[in-house]
Motif scaffolding. Structure first.
Motif, PDB file in Angstrom:
ATOM      1  N   ASP A 167       0.822  -1.209   0.000  1.00  0.00           N
ATOM      2  CA  ASP A 167       0.000   0.000   0.000  1.00  0.00           C
ATOM      3  C   ASP A 167       0.856   1.259   0.000  1.00  0.00           C
ATOM      4  N   GLY A 168       1.903   1.271   0.820  1.00  0.00           N
ATOM      5  CA  GLY A 168       2.772   2.440   0.896  1.00  0.00           C
ATOM      6  C   GLY A 168       3.481   2.737  -0.415  1.00  0.00           C
ATOM      7  N   ILE A 169       3.983   1.685  -1.061  1.00  0.00           N
ATOM      8  CA  ILE A 169       4.675   1.853  -2.347  1.00  0.00           C
ATOM      9  C   ILE A 169       3.692   2.329  -3.408  1.00  0.00           C
ATOM     10  N   GLU A 170       2.544   1.657  -3.492  1.00  0.00           N
ATOM     11  CA  GLU A 170       1.563   2.019  -4.518  1.00  0.00           C
ATOM     12  C   GLU A 170       1.041   3.439  -4.321  1.00  0.00           C
ATOM     13  N   LYS A 171       0.745   3.827  -3.095  1.00  0.00           N
ATOM     14  CA  LYS A 171       0.241   5.187  -2.849  1.00  0.00           C
ATOM     15  C   LYS A 171       1.266   6.238  -3.237  1.00  0.00           C
ATOM     16  N   LYS A 172       2.532   5.990  -2.880  1.00  0.00           N
ATOM     17  CA  LYS A 172       3.581   6.977  -3.168  1.00  0.00           C
ATOM     18  C   LYS A 172       3.781   7.153  -4.676  1.00  0.00           C
ATOM     19  N   LEU A 173       3.892   6.052  -5.411  1.00  0.00           N
ATOM     20  CA  LEU A 173       4.177   6.165  -6.840  1.00  0.00           C
ATOM     21  C   LEU A 173       2.941   6.495  -7.667  1.00  0.00           C
ATOM     22  N   ASN A 174       1.791   5.928  -7.309  1.00  0.00           N
ATOM     23  CA  ASN A 174       0.577   6.205  -8.071  1.00  0.00           C
ATOM     24  C   ASN A 174       0.127   7.654  -7.920  1.00  0.00           C
ATOM     25  N   LEU A 229       2.102  10.087  -8.334  1.00  0.00           N
ATOM     26  CA  LEU A 229       2.906  10.853  -9.294  1.00  0.00           C
ATOM     27  C   LEU A 229       2.201  10.874 -10.646  1.00  0.00           C
ATOM     28  N   ASP A 230       2.285  11.999 -11.327  1.00  0.00           N
ATOM     29  CA  ASP A 230       1.633  12.166 -12.620  1.00  0.00           C
ATOM     30  C   ASP A 230       2.241  11.232 -13.666  1.00  0.00           C
ATOM     31  N   GLY A 231       1.386  10.445 -14.323  1.00  0.00           N
ATOM     32  CA  GLY A 231       1.834   9.571 -15.403  1.00  0.00           C
ATOM     33  C   GLY A 231       2.517   8.302 -14.940  1.00  0.00           C
ATOM     34  N   VAL A 232       2.348   7.941 -13.652  1.00  0.00           N
ATOM     35  CA  VAL A 232       3.008   6.755 -13.102  1.00  0.00           C
ATOM     36  C   VAL A 232       1.959   5.834 -12.491  1.00  0.00           C
ATOM     37  N   GLU A 233       2.068   4.542 -12.804  1.00  0.00           N
ATOM     38  CA  GLU A 233       1.214   3.539 -12.175  1.00  0.00           C
ATOM     39  C   GLU A 233       2.073   2.338 -11.824  1.00  0.00           C
ATOM     40  N   ILE A 234       1.915   1.861 -10.603  1.00  0.00           N
ATOM     41  CA  ILE A 234       2.609   0.637 -10.192  1.00  0.00           C
ATOM     42  C   ILE A 234       1.614  -0.291  -9.522  1.00  0.00           C
ATOM     43  N   LYS A 235       1.752  -1.570  -9.824  1.00  0.00           N
ATOM     44  CA  LYS A 235       0.981  -2.619  -9.169  1.00  0.00           C
ATOM     45  C   LYS A 235       2.003  -3.565  -8.560  1.00  0.00           C
ATOM     46  N   VAL A 236       1.893  -3.789  -7.252  1.00  0.00           N
ATOM     47  CA  VAL A 236       2.875  -4.581  -6.530  1.00  0.00           C
ATOM     48  C   VAL A 236       2.231  -5.852  -5.996  1.00  0.00           C
ATOM     49  N   SER A 237       2.942  -6.968  -6.142  1.00  0.00           N
ATOM     50  CA  SER A 237       2.529  -8.248  -5.575  1.00  0.00           C
ATOM     51  C   SER A 237       3.425  -8.540  -4.379  1.00  0.00           C
ATOM     52  N   TYR A 238       2.835  -8.507  -3.182  1.00  0.00           N
ATOM     53  CA  TYR A 238       3.606  -8.798  -1.973  1.00  0.00           C
ATOM     54  C   TYR A 238       4.165 -10.219  -1.967  1.00  0.00           C
ATOM     55  N   PRO A 239       3.347 -11.247  -2.264  1.00  0.00           N
ATOM     56  CA  PRO A 239       3.884 -12.615  -2.204  1.00  0.00           C
ATOM     57  C   PRO A 239       5.065 -12.848  -3.157  1.00  0.00           C
ATOM     58  N   GLU A 240       5.019 -12.226  -4.321  1.00  0.00           N
ATOM     59  CA  GLU A 240       6.089 -12.425  -5.309  1.00  0.00           C
ATOM     60  C   GLU A 240       7.229 -11.429  -5.148  1.00  0.00           C
TER      61      GLU A 240
END
Length: 85
Positions: free
Chosen positions: A18-25, A27-38
């Motif tokens: 959640d912390g990583i996705e909130k910080k990067l998402n 930002l303008d023009g940036v999207e990240i989807k993170v998988s914790y298990p992987e």
């Protein structure tokens, strides 16, 4: 537009994601989807953001990040037998 796959080490729970996705998402023009298990993040950039800067944003939160080179991963596969040594 470009997409990169990142290996993110040091996450200990889904809140880390959640912390990583909130910080990067945010930002303008940036999207990240993170998988914790992987421990993998898929980063898609449609703006002018630089990969090094985005990796630094994640590293500032205390994680170790590196780009995954899919081409190298394919060439590293064992070709001797179906069961690698």
């Amino acid at each position: 537009m470009w997409t990169k796959k990142l290996k993110i080490d040091g996450m200990t729970c889904p809140s880390c994601v959640d912390g990583i996705e909130k910080k990067l998402n945010a930002l303008d023009g940036v999207e990240i989807k993170v998988s914790y298990p992987e421990g993998i993040g898929i980063l898609t950039v449609t703006g002018d953001a630089r990969l090094e800067s985005l990796i630094e944003h994640i590293a500032q939160k205390g994680y170790q990040v590196k780009e995954i080179d899919d081409k190298r991963a394919e060439s590293d596969e064992c070709s001797v037998s179906p069961r690698c040594c």
